[in-house]
Write a protein that holds these residues in place. Sequence first.
Motif, PDB file in Angstrom:
ATOM      1  N   MET A   1       0.812  -1.218   0.000  1.00  0.00           N
ATOM      2  CA  MET A   1       0.000   0.000   0.000  1.00  0.00           C
ATOM      3  C   MET A   1       0.848   1.271   0.000  1.00  0.00           C
ATOM      4  O   MET A   1       0.314   2.376  -0.157  1.00  0.00           O
ATOM      5  CB  MET A   1      -0.945   0.001   1.198  1.00  0.00           C
ATOM      6  CG  MET A   1      -2.046  -1.053   1.128  1.00  0.00           C
ATOM      7  SD  MET A   1      -3.309  -0.711  -0.101  1.00  0.00           S
ATOM      8  CE  MET A   1      -4.346   0.468   0.749  1.00  0.00           C
TER       9      MET A   1
ATOM     10  N   GLU B   1       3.874   5.172  -4.598  1.00  0.00           N
ATOM     11  CA  GLU B   1       2.492   5.653  -4.535  1.00  0.00           C
ATOM     12  C   GLU B   1       1.921   5.401  -3.148  1.00  0.00           C
ATOM     13  O   GLU B   1       1.959   4.271  -2.649  1.00  0.00           O
ATOM     14  CB  GLU B   1       1.628   4.944  -5.577  1.00  0.00           C
ATOM     15  CG  GLU B   1       0.221   5.502  -5.683  1.00  0.00           C
ATOM     16  CD  GLU B   1      -0.549   4.887  -6.836  1.00  0.00           C
ATOM     17  OE1 GLU B   1      -1.443   5.559  -7.368  1.00  0.00           O
ATOM     18  OE2 GLU B   1      -0.256   3.738  -7.209  1.00  0.00           O
ATOM     19  N   ASP B   2       1.408   6.458  -2.527  1.00  0.00           N
ATOM     20  CA  ASP B   2       0.797   6.348  -1.211  1.00  0.00           C
ATOM     21  C   ASP B   2      -0.671   5.982  -1.390  1.00  0.00           C
ATOM     22  O   ASP B   2      -1.495   6.816  -1.754  1.00  0.00           O
ATOM     23  CB  ASP B   2       0.935   7.680  -0.468  1.00  0.00           C
ATOM     24  CG  ASP B   2       0.231   7.666   0.885  1.00  0.00           C
ATOM     25  OD1 ASP B   2      -0.168   6.571   1.327  1.00  0.00           O
ATOM     26  OD2 ASP B   2       0.086   8.739   1.491  1.00  0.00           O
ATOM     27  N   ARG B   3      -1.003   4.731  -1.133  1.00  0.00           N
ATOM     28  CA  ARG B   3      -2.372   4.266  -1.296  1.00  0.00           C
ATOM     29  C   ARG B   3      -3.130   4.234   0.028  1.00  0.00           C
ATOM     30  O   ARG B   3      -4.354   4.205   0.030  1.00  0.00           O
ATOM     31  CB  ARG B   3      -2.371   2.860  -1.917  1.00  0.00           C
ATOM     32  CG  ARG B   3      -1.824   2.836  -3.343  1.00  0.00           C
ATOM     33  CD  ARG B   3      -1.578   1.417  -3.816  1.00  0.00           C
ATOM     34  NE  ARG B   3      -1.185   1.383  -5.225  1.00  0.00           N
ATOM     35  CZ  ARG B   3      -0.757   0.301  -5.853  1.00  0.00           C
ATOM     36  NH1 ARG B   3      -0.630  -0.839  -5.200  1.00  0.00           N
ATOM     37  NH2 ARG B   3      -0.420   0.350  -7.123  1.00  0.00           N
TER      38      ARG B   3
ATOM     39  N   ASP C   1      -5.186  -3.537  -2.701  1.00  0.00           N
ATOM     40  CA  ASP C   1      -4.415  -3.302  -3.927  1.00  0.00           C
ATOM     41  C   ASP C   1      -3.703  -4.573  -4.386  1.00  0.00           C
ATOM     42  O   ASP C   1      -2.806  -4.509  -5.214  1.00  0.00           O
ATOM     43  CB  ASP C   1      -3.388  -2.181  -3.707  1.00  0.00           C
ATOM     44  CG  ASP C   1      -2.244  -2.621  -2.809  1.00  0.00           C
ATOM     45  OD1 ASP C   1      -2.433  -3.572  -2.017  1.00  0.00           O
ATOM     46  OD2 ASP C   1      -1.155  -2.021  -2.902  1.00  0.00           O
TER      47      ASP C   1
ATOM     48  N   ILE D   1      -7.572  -1.054  -6.073  1.00  0.00           N
ATOM     49  CA  ILE D   1      -6.867   0.170  -6.476  1.00  0.00           C
ATOM     50  C   ILE D   1      -5.548  -0.169  -7.163  1.00  0.00           C
ATOM     51  O   ILE D   1      -4.561   0.532  -7.054  1.00  0.00           O
ATOM     52  CB  ILE D   1      -6.634   1.100  -5.265  1.00  0.00           C
ATOM     53  CG1 ILE D   1      -6.036   0.348  -4.086  1.00  0.00           C
ATOM     54  CG2 ILE D   1      -7.951   1.732  -4.846  1.00  0.00           C
ATOM     55  CD1 ILE D   1      -5.778   1.215  -2.873  1.00  0.00           C
ATOM     56  N   ALA D   2      -5.555  -1.280  -7.870  1.00  0.00           N
ATOM     57  CA  ALA D   2      -4.449  -1.662  -8.756  1.00  0.00           C
ATOM     58  C   ALA D   2      -5.087  -2.327  -9.966  1.00  0.00           C
ATOM     59  O   ALA D   2      -6.224  -2.789  -9.908  1.00  0.00           O
ATOM     60  CB  ALA D   2      -3.476  -2.611  -8.059  1.00  0.00           C
TER      61      ALA D   2
ATOM     62  N   ASN E   1      -8.949   4.338  -9.660  1.00  0.00           N
ATOM     63  CA  ASN E   1      -7.762   5.065  -9.226  1.00  0.00           C
ATOM     64  C   ASN E   1      -8.074   5.658  -7.859  1.00  0.00           C
ATOM     65  O   ASN E   1      -9.204   5.658  -7.391  1.00  0.00           O
ATOM     66  CB  ASN E   1      -7.374   6.164 -10.233  1.00  0.00           C
ATOM     67  CG  ASN E   1      -8.500   7.148 -10.493  1.00  0.00           C
ATOM     68  OD1 ASN E   1      -9.332   7.407  -9.626  1.00  0.00           O
ATOM     69  ND2 ASN E   1      -8.526   7.708 -11.693  1.00  0.00           N
ATOM     70  N   LEU E   2      -7.067   6.174  -7.200  1.00  0.00           N
ATOM     71  CA  LEU E   2      -7.251   6.647  -5.836  1.00  0.00           C
ATOM     72  C   LEU E   2      -8.172   7.850  -5.772  1.00  0.00           C
ATOM     73  O   LEU E   2      -8.883   8.058  -4.787  1.00  0.00           O
ATOM     74  CB  LEU E   2      -5.886   6.983  -5.222  1.00  0.00           C
ATOM     75  CG  LEU E   2      -4.930   5.787  -5.110  1.00  0.00           C
ATOM     76  CD1 LEU E   2      -3.560   6.248  -4.669  1.00  0.00           C
ATOM     77  CD2 LEU E   2      -5.483   4.767  -4.133  1.00  0.00           C
TER      78      LEU E   2
END
Length: 366
Positions: free
Chosen positions: A189, A194-196, A275, A321-322, A346-347
């Motif tokens: 994550m 990328e900060d998910r 993700d 979210i992937a 997407n986020l």
Amino acid sequence: MKGFRFTKFVPRKDPDKDNFEQLLDIFLQLITMTGGDVAEALSWLSNLDKRYNMTKPGYGIGDFIEDLKSKGYLDEKQGKGELKITGKSEQTIRKSALEEIFGKLKKGKGGQHKTTHTGPGEEKGSDRRPFQFGDNLDQIALTDSLRNAQANHGLSGDYLLTEDDLEVVEREMRTQTSTVLMIDISHSMILYGEDRITPAKKVAMALAELIKTRYPKDTLDIIVFGNDAWQIEIKDLPYLQVGPYHTNTVAGLELAMDLLRRRKNPNKQIFMITDGKPTCMKVGIKYYKNSFGIDSKILKETLKLAAQCRKLKIPVTTFMIASDPYLKEFVREFTTVNNGNAYYSNLKGLGHLIFEDYRRNRTKRF
């Protein structure tokens, strides 16, 4: 020609107050990103101020920190000099998340969720039916009833209105819903630059505030899952951080089902933000792990729980979210077995998808 010219009124504002509110918005965002670490958030804020000149000569970061204390956003432990955010800050963060993610929904209807069933409720529907003994008088459709009386008895002589002429407006039945929100806190994550986890936390806080303010009879339980799964309180969301974990979806689903079994509401659902694929499960006292591809043993156990949720009429909505092809294949198979829903987002659009699905699921009884 004399007249009046109207323009938009812009009231005068206190410059210091504006500066404080502007810095507060940024500070609360940084608090969410740093997992509630006040010192780190203030350090980032100072660096941002140095780079972008956000403060004014008469109001610096030091003044802002003092205002945070005096206004009840920060609490300083005596003797240690350690700063912690307060309950007021936690509530403000949730409200800010709600405005940021669900801001376009402010003009929507408030209150409880609607279903396709009619019955006692507050919201008038569009359907009409003949009056029955026991119906409330305020349900009578006056115009339609008078029209029926005119058609049935005419206008000659005394005007006659009988019970057979009356029509009532159906009211839409309200329902309650129990939701479990599962958040993946595995190491992926925050990998790949990328900060998910921060958007996931914001969505969780926004959903919590939405339910608390607009659907107060609903319940929301939040669980996180890495190597294991555990429940967290809403107030703990700003402090949530990922760890060096695998993805134990099995443990998350087991805990979610256990929580929902205790709820008496007929409508139950699970939202899962992740993700990645499941890479871990517990066998006895040991962890069985495999991060390479999709492990058939872990997949079998995950799909088994998806089928159990379906049997219990608990739909699972997966927000992936992937977008890797093999991840989509897993989600597709999981969703088919559970008869739930899946979204690849997407986020940025995550929050809107979750709300729309939350609202849509309330229009039917599972």
